[in-house]
Design a protein around this motif. Structure first.
Motif, PDB file in Angstrom:
ATOM      1  N   LYS A 120      95.520  66.601  19.748  1.00 27.71           N
ATOM      2  CA  LYS A 120      95.883  68.290  18.952  1.00 27.71           C
ATOM      3  C   LYS A 120      94.567  67.676  17.718  1.00 27.71           C
ATOM      4  O   LYS A 120      93.749  68.189  17.387  1.00 27.71           O
ATOM      5  N   PHE A 121      95.056  66.522  16.894  1.00 25.37           N
ATOM      6  CA  PHE A 121      94.920  66.241  15.454  1.00 25.37           C
ATOM      7  C   PHE A 121      92.914  65.948  15.233  1.00 25.37           C
ATOM      8  O   PHE A 121      92.769  66.017  14.200  1.00 25.37           O
ATOM      9  N   CYS A 122      92.575  65.799  16.889  1.00 28.25           N
ATOM     10  CA  CYS A 122      91.474  65.292  16.307  1.00 28.25           C
ATOM     11  C   CYS A 122      90.235  66.788  16.700  1.00 28.25           C
ATOM     12  O   CYS A 122      88.568  66.880  16.109  1.00 28.25           O
ATOM     13  N   ALA A 177     100.984  69.545  18.226  1.00 29.93           N
ATOM     14  CA  ALA A 177     100.725  68.588  19.352  1.00 29.93           C
ATOM     15  C   ALA A 177     101.231  68.632  20.727  1.00 29.93           C
ATOM     16  O   ALA A 177     100.406  67.916  21.488  1.00 29.93           O
ATOM     17  N   LEU A 178     102.510  68.268  20.320  1.00 29.48           N
ATOM     18  CA  LEU A 178     103.435  68.308  22.043  1.00 29.48           C
ATOM     19  C   LEU A 178     102.450  69.196  23.197  1.00 29.48           C
ATOM     20  O   LEU A 178     102.793  69.078  23.747  1.00 29.48           O
ATOM     21  N   ARG A 179     102.310  70.398  22.503  1.00 24.74           N
ATOM     22  CA  ARG A 179     101.998  72.027  22.811  1.00 24.74           C
ATOM     23  C   ARG A 179     100.249  71.241  24.139  1.00 24.74           C
ATOM     24  O   ARG A 179     100.456  71.505  24.789  1.00 24.74           O
ATOM     25  N   ARG A 180      99.829  71.435  23.275  1.00 21.86           N
ATOM     26  CA  ARG A 180      98.150  70.094  23.723  1.00 21.86           C
ATOM     27  C   ARG A 180      98.704  69.509  24.191  1.00 21.86           C
ATOM     28  O   ARG A 180      97.599  69.336  25.741  1.00 21.86           O
ATOM     29  N   VAL A 240      96.522  55.959  10.819  1.00 17.01           N
ATOM     30  CA  VAL A 240      95.219  57.294  11.761  1.00 17.01           C
ATOM     31  C   VAL A 240      96.886  58.831  12.298  1.00 17.01           C
ATOM     32  O   VAL A 240      96.498  59.620  12.381  1.00 17.01           O
ATOM     33  N   VAL A 241      98.056  57.649  12.690  1.00 20.20           N
ATOM     34  CA  VAL A 241      98.545  58.148  12.972  1.00 20.20           C
ATOM     35  C   VAL A 241      99.145  59.964  12.386  1.00 20.20           C
ATOM     36  O   VAL A 241      99.632  61.097  12.672  1.00 20.20           O
ATOM     37  N   ALA A 242      99.263  59.748  11.052  1.00 17.41           N
ATOM     38  CA  ALA A 242      99.502  60.521  10.375  1.00 17.41           C
ATOM     39  C   ALA A 242      98.400  62.063   9.722  1.00 17.41           C
ATOM     40  O   ALA A 242      98.238  62.980   9.470  1.00 17.41           O
TER      41      ALA A 242
END
Lengths: 181, 476
Positions: free
Chosen positions: B45-47, A105-108, A93-95
């Protein structure tokens, strides 16, 4: 007969593989007759002993620079390395982060979420650097046996360890234990 | 800039990895301590762009220790997104699987992770100060611990098909009933499991009473507290309103979970990937609070099951009815909750509707533009999932505040207090550093949940005198 030495660690995973290993329940007492656990998240020994261990077990993906260091140290010190779970095997899932990119992702997470006030992206030297691509463990070290599954069932762990203890090297697990989920 | 730095990495016997740095001055005294949580995954983010109904499966991969908490918080958020009210039998079954998880998680923490310090000693040889050492020292007790954990995991497996990452809750309800066989088999073990929980409570109480001065002083500090309560102010772990009390035990706020953003905010420090939630109106760090067993028992008025309520009344007397501040009391509070969960399983199994096949509300239309918040009391504390979707049900926004995150400032504070009290930089001992870790362990942190683990640097600390001579050196 000397006990088989095992070291385990977790990288970018969820600890579920270690939980599944504990799900062998009462059989753990039987296992302790034959194996000695050295470093692991449930013991206070922090690193595999320098003289090495017979079996190293890693769960979790390679997601940051520290994960790379841990995987390499485990590989150097373990004669037989097992990657357990979908994360260590494929990235798991991490991938999914590879689809949006690490920066976004870091900004979010640290600047844009509705609950954050005055955010900043953590970047202390004490912290590992998140990698742009999340991968399985074999992208950085050679793996001797993969046990996929999210997590692998307790019986899969017990089977693989029993085979190794009997002096046999499991190359592929029986179909009923070799699960991708 | 500090003169020397001690790094404890990784902190062990917790769930996930963290690192503590202890900064010493020239005299070898502790000046400052940091609790760093490393690694970051990026689910928020990735969701985005994925179907909302995948979230109960994806988010439980945040954590393999309490996956059911994420599974249920996600399902509750999905209920709200799709504007579905699950039938009562589905809620009962969701609560049942949740109780199974709390029993296994609390039992595992107490016996497998915390007990080595309490039963073998903070200064015991680190090679044996673990669950395997307990198995050797007290096999009878260790087997009871294994069976309590196994019982909780089996409740999850019976309902969700597997122990870790089960497949059970869905938007609007659950995907399968409880069988007669499973109900009978769970019920048959309850008495024995209740006995084991009682034994754990006795161990915790005896230790705290025999070590009262340590227990009261060890990582004891004022903070606010947070937890879910029912309409009578009773302990609630599946659903309810969020109550906040201050350090003196005064009522601060009580609000519906969907209004959380008006009350909860998060601060970020550059030295940790784990954010620091706080009560918004009080600001940071004044508004930081504690969650989990101690936090919950500090905000509630009562527990709705008889044996746990009797124990709670004794517990409450420890500080004359005021909030209990010592971090080691988490262990006692945790096992009172485990007892409650076992009693609650008994109640749930006895409810006539638990065997009903009315298990799911189905959406009347396919379009699901919506927003939903799901909140649950995970073993480690209040867990928030917040989703928004477009009209195709694809996620446009995800925000997660996880249980351990809520305790981040508390763990940072607790480890700092213990470092100041116990670490002497001129004469280090392994036991000193283990106490710093034990302060964090009280919170049963699940750093897998909270962002996640790190890599290693060997813990080797060398103290060098002004003349260059080696004064002390420890490694592990």
């Amino acid at each position: 007969m000397a006990k088989i030495k095992i070291a385990t660690d977790w990288l970018a995973g969820c600890a579920g593989c270690h939980m599944s290993f504990l799900d062998i329940d009462e059989r753990i007492v039987q296992l302790l007759d034959a194996v000695e656990f050295t470093s692991s998240p449930v013991t206070d020994l922090k690193h595999p002993p320098k003289e090495g261990v017979d079996i190293g077990i890693l769960e979790g993906a390679i997601s940051n620079t520290h994960n790379v260091e841990v995987a390499k140290q485990m590989r150097e010190r373990a004669r037989f390395l097992i990657a357990v779970g979908d994360c260590a095997t494929f990235g798991g899932v991490v991938a999914m982060r590879n689809l949006c990119g690490t920066d976004a992702a870091l900004r979010r997470a640290y600047l844009e979420t509705e609950s954050v006030c005055g955010g900043v992206i953590p970047d202390s030297q004490e912290l590992g650097k998140p990698l742009e691509m999340v991968t399985g463990v074999d992208s950085v070290v050679k793996v001797d046996l993969f046990i996929p599954g999210c997590p692998p069932r307790a019986d899969a762990f017990f089977y693989a360890l029993s085979e190794l203890l009997a002096g046999r090297t499991p190359v592929v697990l029986p179909p009923e234990l070799f699960l991708y989920d | 800039m500090s003169a020397r730095k001690i790094t404890i990495e990784p902190v062990t016997r917790i769930e996930g990895h963290g690192r503590v740095t202890i900064h010493l001055n020239e005299e070898g005294q502790v000046e400052e301590t940091f609790f760093h949580v490393d690694e970051f995954r990026g689910l928020e983010k990735f969701c985005e762009g994925r179907p909302y109904f995948e979230m109960p499966q994806i988010t439980q991969r945040i954590c393999g220790i309490c996956p059911v908490s994420h599974h249920l918080a996600a399902s509750k958020a999905c209920d709200a997104v799709a504007r579905l009210e699950p039938p009562r039998p589905a809620k009962l079954l969701r609560e049942l699987i949740h109780m199974g998880q709390l029993v296994q998680s609390h039992g595992m923490h107490f016996f497998h992770l915390a007990a080595p310090d309490l039963l073998l000693g903070f200064d015991a040889d680190p090679a044996v100060r673990n669950v395997f050492g307990i198995i050797r020292a007290n096999p009878e007790l260790a087997l009871k611990a294994v069976s309590l954990r196994r019982f909780g995991q089996q409740v999850i497996e019976r309902l969700g098909g597997k122990r870790v990452h089960p497949n059970f809750a869905v938007a609007g309800g659950v995907n399968g009933p409880l069988s007669d066989k499973d109900r009978t088999e769970i019920a048959a073990e309850l008495k024995a499991m209740t006995g084991i929980a009682g034994e754990a409570i006795a161990i915790a109480k005896n230790w705290l009473e025999s070590n009262q001065s340590i227990a009261e002083a060890f990582a004891s500090f004022p903070s606010s507290y947070m937890g879910l309560v029912d309409s009578e102010g009773g302990l609630q772990l599946y659903d309810g309103e969020i109550r906040v009390k201050d350090a003196a035990g005064n009522f601060v706020a009580q609000f519906r979970p969907e209004h959380y953003l008006a009350h909860v905010a998060e601060h970020v420090e550059p030295w940790s990937f784990l954010k620091f939630p706080y009560y918004r109106k009080l600001g940071f760090p004044e508004g930081t609070y504690r969650v989990g067993p101690l936090g919950r028992l500090n905000v509630i008025d009562r527990i709705g099951t008889p044996m746990a309520q009797a124990e709670f009344l004794q517990y409450r007397q420890i500080n004359g009815g005021r909030p209990i501040e010592g971090s080691l009391y988490y262990h006692y509070a945790r096992m009172i909750e485990a007892l409650y969960c076992l009693e609650r399983i008994d109640e749930l199994l006895g409810d006539p509707e638990i065997m009903s096949r009315d298990l799911r509300s189905v959406p009347s239309e396919v379009k699901v533009p919506g927003q939903g918040v799901g909140v649950i009391e995970a073993p480690r504390g209040t867990l928030f999932h917040d989703y928004s979707t477009d009209e195709d049900g694809l996620l446009t926004r995800v925000n997660l505040i996880v249980a351990t995150g809520n305790n981040n400032w508390a763990m940072h504070t607790a480890s700092g207090l213990v470092a100041r009290a116990f670490v002497d930089g001129n004469k280090l001992s392994e036991g000193m550093l283990n106490r710093v870790e034990a302060a964090i362990r009280c919170y049963d942190p699940c750093l897998s949940c909270s962002t996640h683990a790190i890599g290693q640097m060997p813990l080797v600390v060398t103290l060098v005198g002004a003349d260059g001579s080696v004064l002390d050196r420890i490694s592990r």
